[in-house]
Design an enzyme around this catalytic site. Sequence first.
Site: not given
Length: 137
Positions: A43, A64, A70, A72, A96, A110
């Site tokens: 974030l 990652v 949850t 979240h 990104n 990945r």
Amino acid sequence: MANILIVEARFYDHLNDLLLAGARAAIEAAGHTHETVTVPGALEVPGAIALAAEAYDAFVALGVVIRGETYHFEIVAGESARGIMALTMDGLAIGNGILTTENEAQALTRARPDEKDKGGEAAKAALAMLALRARFG
């Protein structure tokens, strides 16, 4: 020669190390320089890019986010992507490379430079956007 800022959300050290290796290799192979800053989580990546917007030519966002139990996960994945996209629409050249996966095995595949190399791909995307910005001025 462009100066690229890699902004990493360092939550999973071993996965971030792989993403960073791929991103740094791609930037160096293209003949550019880079620096890396670390933020607490995905974030915070768009905010860090916004703060550094005038100091660098392009940006690589790395991190990652692995689905948990949850809601979240959805907030972090969606809002970090939305923030990066908003900055891109404002004209910043950003690749990104924030992985959003169901589990660590998917993230490893990945992140590894010898497999999907999403860190390297994000760096190449940033460089491609930088070239487009130069073309369209």
